[in-house]
Design an enzyme around this catalytic site. Structure first.
Site, short mmCIF file in Angstrom:
data_model
loop_
_atom_site.label_atom_id
_atom_site.label_comp_id
_atom_site.label_asym_id
_atom_site.label_seq_id
_atom_site.Cartn_x
_atom_site.Cartn_y
_atom_site.Cartn_z
N ARG A 84 0.84 -1.20 0.00
CA ARG A 84 0.00 0.00 0.00
C ARG A 84 0.87 1.25 0.00
O ARG A 84 1.55 1.53 0.98
CB ARG A 84 -0.93 0.00 1.21
CG ARG A 84 -1.81 1.25 1.29
CD ARG A 84 -3.01 1.08 2.20
NE ARG A 84 -2.69 1.04 3.61
CZ ARG A 84 -3.59 1.14 4.60
NH1 ARG A 84 -4.88 1.29 4.30
NH2 ARG A 84 -3.23 1.07 5.85
N ASP B 19 -3.69 3.24 13.79
CA ASP B 19 -2.88 3.87 12.75
C ASP B 19 -3.40 5.28 12.51
O ASP B 19 -4.20 5.79 13.29
CB ASP B 19 -2.83 3.01 11.48
CG ASP B 19 -4.18 2.91 10.76
OD1 ASP B 19 -5.12 3.65 11.11
OD2 ASP B 19 -4.28 2.11 9.82
#
Length: 539
Positions: free
Chosen positions: A169, A453
């Site tokens: 990603r 996150d």
């Protein structure tokens, strides 16, 4: 007279790193520079278009499926390309940053896929950007090992057939990489992450029987998916590999993308692998886009918004139906719990919740789901094994019973819950703790037994902002105000100082994190992304 040679990328304001020359080769930098020349102007136009669309939502307080792409949705004949063997069974995916220890543990975890993350689980320090690339290449070459300096424990890769397939990603379109510039202009972080990884590893992965596979974050429209598709076509030609080798799974983590799922798959159809249903970024996007839409768009505490909330259920069921209609994988959301080494009772309760969540996803038709910790892999695996058995996926389950109207996706007031004072305190506490770690270069952070996150910090500060601007009254009678947020933040900062001790507190970035959280939570001008002002402070 020959044309002048094109400018080359400059490495700016960056301390040399060990082995960086293996990543930052002249050929790799020339490729990234060409990506920048070809595609950054369109990226800039699409970022401007985001602002225009946000202004339109502010004016109308609604969204609908696009009339101009109705023909794409109505045409039942098109499908995405069949999944390659390495991506056909995705029943459990583990997520995490690309530091050396995580690289080994994730590949060894027993999950089918590892989302190797240069985005929300990674603070984009130059060290993380460059050495993360090096760790992945080392893993593919089987020259990676790690010894924990604290415990002395050694880590090494299992046999090749036991390793997870990597889906990488890159950063979202909004972020720059200030350390790589062309003629004084920073290259988008997405092109740096994608370009370095693809250039060094595309052929290497093909030789391993896999391929360059990607998760695309923060996508807001099918036009952004079209940009990625054009990048894939260009990149495959550039290095001389067959078209369709790249595969991309798009995170549907913005409210606008939820209205364009079919179109996103259509734009990427030769390179599409599936769609993923997120939670925190999705909620953050709802607040961002409908922040001036009045009381009916005010979200309750983030932990009260589960995937069973009516508007979230509409989103996830529409995603499964859309994916399976077009032959793509539908990947479910994150189980973020981190098992406690000390409290078996905490684990028992949490494991039951994880199991219930994964059972729901498997029974709803998802083909796989995310976990944040290796100990959760067996739980998620059992849920999907029970439904899939020996089948690699359940794309044959078309979910034609699902019918979602445009208003269902934004029916926030269908949820019977309200913001609470404890919710405000939690948002402040988690926000400060996460931002402090991020400013020290850590993107995946254990906070209160959950792996958090950057999406966590985004929803936390967005809720503080929304509740203050909507003049929410909590159950204890207190109004959500800037002064209350400042008071709670001061108390949380004092509690952290008490908890960790003066020496550790002083060595950290706690005051800086406190100030930044209040800045993005209290400024009248809502910052599009917390990570933009945070990146200015990341050293």
């Amino acid at each position: 007279m020959s044309a002048p040679a094109p400018s080359t990328l400059a490495i700016v304001d960056a301390e040399p790193l060990p082995r960086q020359e293996e990543v930052l080769t002249d050929a790799a930098l020339a490729f990234v520079a060409e990506l920048h020349r070809q595609f950054t102007p369109r990226r800039n136009e699409l970022l401007a278009r985001r602002g225009e669309r946000r202004a339109e939502i502010a004016r109308t307080s609604t969204l609908d499926f696009l009339p101009e792409t109705a023909a794409v949705r109505a045409d039942g004949s098109w499908k995405v390309a069949p999944a390659p063997a390495a991506l056909n069974d995705r029943r459990v995916e583990i997520t995490g940053p690309t530091d050396r220890k995580m690289t080994i543990n994730a590949l060894n975890s027993g999950a089918k896929v590892w989302l190797a993350d240069f985005e929300d689980a990674s603070a984009p320090t130059w060290e993380n950007v460059v050495l993360g690339q090096l760790n992945l290449t080392d893993a593919y070459e089987r020259r990676i090992d790690f010894t924990d300096p604290k415990s002395g424990k050694s880590y090494a890769l299992k046999s090749a057939d036991e390793l997870a397939t990597v889906v990488m990603r890159p950063r979202g379109w909004h972020l720059e990489e200030r350390h790589l510039q062309l003629d004084g202009v920073s290259v988008p972080g997405a092109l740096v992450d994608f370009g370095l990884y693809f250039f060094h590893n595309a052929q290497r992965l093909i030789d391993l029987g896999k391929g360059p596979y990607f998760y695309l974050p923060k996508t807001e429209s099918h036009l952004e998916a079209r940009l990625w598709n054009d990048i894939f076509v260009f990149a495959q030609d550039y290095v001389g590999i067959p078209q369709g080798t790249v595969r991309a799974t798009v995170l549907i983590e913005t409210i606008t993308a939820a209205y364009e799922m079919e179109e996103i798959l259509y734009e990427l159809r030769d390179h599409a692998a599936g769609l993923n249903a997120g939670r925190w970024d999705y909620l953050f996007s709802i607040v961002k886009n409908f922040r001036d839409g009045g009381a009916k768009f005010v979200l309750p505490d983030r932990n009260a918004v589960t995937m069973t909330a009516p508007f979230m259920r509409a989103y996830t069921e529409l995603l499964v139906r859309t994916c399976h209609k077009r032959g793509a994988h539908a990947i479910g959301g994150m189980a973020a719990f981190i098992p406690s080494r000390r409290d078996a009772e905490v684990n028992k309760v949490a494991f039951e919740k994880v199991k219930a969540d994964k059972d729901r996803e498997a029974n709803d038709g998802f083909d796989g789901s995310w976990v944040a910790h290796p100990d959760l892999v067996p739980i998620a695996l059992a849920s999907f094994d029970a439904v899939l058995g020996e089948k690699p996926n359940q794309k044959d389950r078309l979910r034609e019973d699902v019918s979602v109207a445009p208003g269902d996706l934004i029916a926030i007031d269908s949820l019977d819950a309200s913001p609470t004072y404890d919710g405000l305190r939690n948002a402040v506490a988690v926000g400060i703790r996460y931002i402090e770690a991020w400013l020290r270069g850590l993107g995946a952070v254990a906070i209160f037994n959950l792996m958090e996150d950057a999406a966590t910090a985004e929803i936390s500060r967005s809720q503080i902002w929304q509740w203050i601007n909507a003049d929410v009254v909590f159950e204890n009678g207190e109004h959500a105000t800037a002064d209350l947020a400042r008071k709670v933040a001061a108390e949380e900062l004092a509690a952290i100082r008490e908890e960790i001790g003066e020496e550790t507190f002083t060595a950290g970035k706690w005051q800086q994190a406190h100030d930044l959280l209040l800045q993005v939570s209290l400024d009248q001008d809502y910052a599009d992304f917390l990570t933009l002002p945070a990146y200015e402070q990341l050293r």
